[in-house]
Enzyme design. Structure first.
Site, mmCIF file in Angstrom:
data_model
loop_
_atom_site.group_PDB
_atom_site.id
_atom_site.type_symbol
_atom_site.label_atom_id
_atom_site.label_comp_id
_atom_site.label_asym_id
_atom_site.label_seq_id
_atom_site.Cartn_x
_atom_site.Cartn_y
_atom_site.Cartn_z
ATOM 1 N N GLY A 22 30.287 83.327 83.876
ATOM 2 C CA GLY A 22 29.883 84.390 82.952
ATOM 3 C C GLY A 22 28.402 84.717 83.036
ATOM 4 N N PHE A 23 27.598 83.746 83.411
ATOM 5 C CA PHE A 23 26.149 83.950 83.423
ATOM 6 C C PHE A 23 25.495 83.176 84.560
ATOM 7 C CE2 PHE A 23 27.834 84.225 79.169
ATOM 8 C CZ PHE A 23 27.343 85.452 78.727
ATOM 9 N N GLY A 24 24.429 83.750 85.092
ATOM 10 C CA GLY A 24 23.619 83.013 86.052
ATOM 11 C C GLY A 24 22.645 82.115 85.290
ATOM 12 N N GLY A 25 21.970 81.266 86.019
ATOM 13 C CA GLY A 25 20.880 80.477 85.438
ATOM 14 C C GLY A 25 21.294 79.346 84.515
ATOM 15 N N MET A 83 32.406 90.688 86.775
ATOM 16 C CA MET A 83 32.784 90.204 85.433
ATOM 17 C C MET A 83 33.259 91.367 84.580
ATOM 18 S SD MET A 83 29.451 87.866 84.742
ATOM 19 C CE MET A 83 28.886 86.622 85.909
ATOM 20 N N ASP A 133 29.645 76.863 93.054
ATOM 21 C CA ASP A 133 29.037 78.048 92.438
ATOM 22 C C ASP A 133 28.522 77.740 91.033
ATOM 23 O OD1 ASP A 133 28.286 80.595 91.710
ATOM 24 O OD2 ASP A 133 30.326 81.408 91.645
ATOM 25 N N GLY A 134 27.192 77.779 90.884
ATOM 26 C CA GLY A 134 26.572 77.627 89.568
ATOM 27 C C GLY A 134 25.561 76.499 89.513
ATOM 28 N N GLY A 135 24.317 76.858 89.244
ATOM 29 C CA GLY A 135 23.284 75.837 89.067
ATOM 30 C C GLY A 135 22.922 75.074 90.329
ATOM 31 N N HIS A 154 33.669 87.355 94.070
ATOM 32 C CA HIS A 154 34.173 86.402 93.074
ATOM 33 C C HIS A 154 34.613 87.194 91.847
ATOM 34 C CE1 HIS A 154 32.912 82.886 90.165
ATOM 35 N NE2 HIS A 154 34.212 83.082 90.183
ATOM 36 N N SER A 159 23.686 84.703 95.288
ATOM 37 C CA SER A 159 24.413 85.542 94.339
ATOM 38 C C SER A 159 23.553 86.735 93.925
ATOM 39 C CB SER A 159 24.791 84.738 93.095
ATOM 40 O OG SER A 159 25.271 85.632 92.116
ATOM 41 N N MET A 175 33.726 76.045 90.309
ATOM 42 C CA MET A 175 32.682 76.456 89.371
ATOM 43 C C MET A 175 31.966 75.211 88.846
ATOM 44 S SD MET A 175 32.689 79.641 89.492
ATOM 45 C CE MET A 175 31.296 79.741 88.352
ATOM 46 N N HIS A 222 27.096 86.753 97.875
ATOM 47 C CA HIS A 222 28.061 86.418 96.828
ATOM 48 C C HIS A 222 27.986 87.504 95.751
ATOM 49 C CE1 HIS A 222 30.598 83.601 94.543
ATOM 50 N NE2 HIS A 222 29.886 83.936 93.481
ATOM 51 N N MET A 247 35.818 87.539 88.350
ATOM 52 C CA MET A 247 35.975 86.896 87.039
ATOM 53 C C MET A 247 36.577 87.938 86.111
ATOM 54 S SD MET A 247 32.365 84.885 87.150
ATOM 55 C CE MET A 247 31.775 85.941 88.468
ATOM 56 N N ASP A 298 29.400 88.802 92.182
ATOM 57 C CA ASP A 298 30.064 88.364 90.951
ATOM 58 C C ASP A 298 30.542 89.560 90.136
ATOM 59 O OD1 ASP A 298 29.813 85.468 90.967
ATOM 60 O OD2 ASP A 298 27.646 85.813 90.857
ATOM 61 N N GLY A 312 22.030 81.667 92.811
ATOM 62 C CA GLY A 312 21.543 82.913 92.224
ATOM 63 C C GLY A 312 20.088 82.785 91.828
HETATM 64 C C1 DX5 Z 1 28.504 82.562 87.331
HETATM 65 C C2 DX5 Z 1 28.577 83.204 88.687
HETATM 66 C C3 DX5 Z 1 27.640 82.578 89.667
HETATM 67 C C4 DX5 Z 1 26.196 82.781 89.319
HETATM 68 C C5 DX5 Z 1 25.377 81.724 89.999
HETATM 69 O O1 DX5 Z 1 29.483 83.101 86.522
HETATM 70 O O2 DX5 Z 1 29.873 83.066 89.214
HETATM 71 O O3 DX5 Z 1 27.894 83.040 90.971
HETATM 72 O O4 DX5 Z 1 25.729 84.052 89.673
HETATM 73 O O5 DX5 Z 1 24.067 81.822 89.539
HETATM 74 P P1 DX5 Z 1 23.112 80.562 89.410
HETATM 75 O O6 DX5 Z 1 22.921 80.024 90.803
HETATM 76 O O7 DX5 Z 1 21.882 81.143 88.818
HETATM 77 O O8 DX5 Z 1 23.780 79.549 88.517
HETATM 78 ZN ZN ZN Z 2 30.130 83.484 91.407
#
Ligand code: DX5
Ligand code: ZN
Length: 218
Positions: free
Chosen positions: A142-145, A37, A175-177, A66, A8, A137, A33, A68, A35, A197
């Protein structure tokens, strides 16, 4: 089969976007990927068309976009023109999901649907045959990490059963974590595409980290 790895770009260094994309070109990443938003569907704003076009200029791999955003149907053609190869819309953002899926396909892009952690995959029952991708998801978007939500494993199983029972070709994306620790079980449950990400971009050696994810085994 080895998983499709989709780093990502949200977690990359935006001030050095060209070199980040070139790193991904050299790596075993399969897709980028992207994102998007809007500050309405999710409580954060990422980037839009000009940044996507800048990424596209250097990317040698497909762009997995993606969305959002609310009312994604207003922008599908523009995302395709900006270089999207796959476009995923959120089921929670679409009043007329069937129509929006057809709209994506009419542009020539692959069509995906993303589902939030609280949304049952059974809601995809009547569109699964039309889909190229389902993005599960594994964090609230909304956020990475953020921390991976464990219930995702159960959802992968349910979705896999639905896909098999309907003879669908849809790929399951998580997608996520995602990281090296949870990747093997995600694959065992039936995931085809791993988005990552922070795990990739905050690693000391992102290229090696991508290779490790690519070599994850069930
Ligand atoms: C979250 C995004 C994800 C995000 C993943 O809203 O859709 O794609 O960037 O990031 P990580 O892998 O850090 O959770
Ligand atoms: Zn995503």
């Amino acid at each position: 089969m080895r998983p499709i790895i989709a780093p990502s770009v949200l977690a990359s260094d935006f001030a050095n976007l060209q070199s980040e994309v070139e790193m991904l070109n050299k790596s075993q990443a399969d897709w980028l990927h992207i994102d998007i938003m809007d500050g309405r569907f999710v409580p954060n704003i990422s980037f839009g068309f000009p940044v996507m076009e800048a990424i596209k200029k250097h990317a040698q791999k497909p762009m997995d976009v993606h969305l959002m955003i609310v009312e994604p149907e207003l922008y599908i053609e523009r995302f395709r023109a900006a270089g999207a190869d796959t476009i995923s819309v959120h089921i929670e953002a679409c009043n007329h999901l069937h129509r929006t899926i057809q709209q994506i396909k009419a542009t020539g892009a692959k069509a995906g649907v993303a589902v939030n952690p609280h949304t049952s995959v059974s809601l995809l029952e009547d569109v699964i045959e039309d889909l190229d991708l389902v993005c599960l998801m594994s964090v609230n978007p909304g956020f990475g990490g953020q921390k991976f939500i464990h219930n995702t494993y159960r959802k992968i199983e349910a979705l896999k059963n639905l896909i098999i029972s309907r003879n669908s070709n849809a790929l399951i994306e998580v997608d996520g974590g995602v990281n090296e620790q949870n990747a093997p079980l995600l694959l065992e449950k039936g995931a085809d595409v791993l988005v990552a990400g922070n795990f990739v971009f905050s690693a000391a050696d992102p290229i090696q980290t991508i290779a490790n994810l690519k070599n994850s085994t069930k």
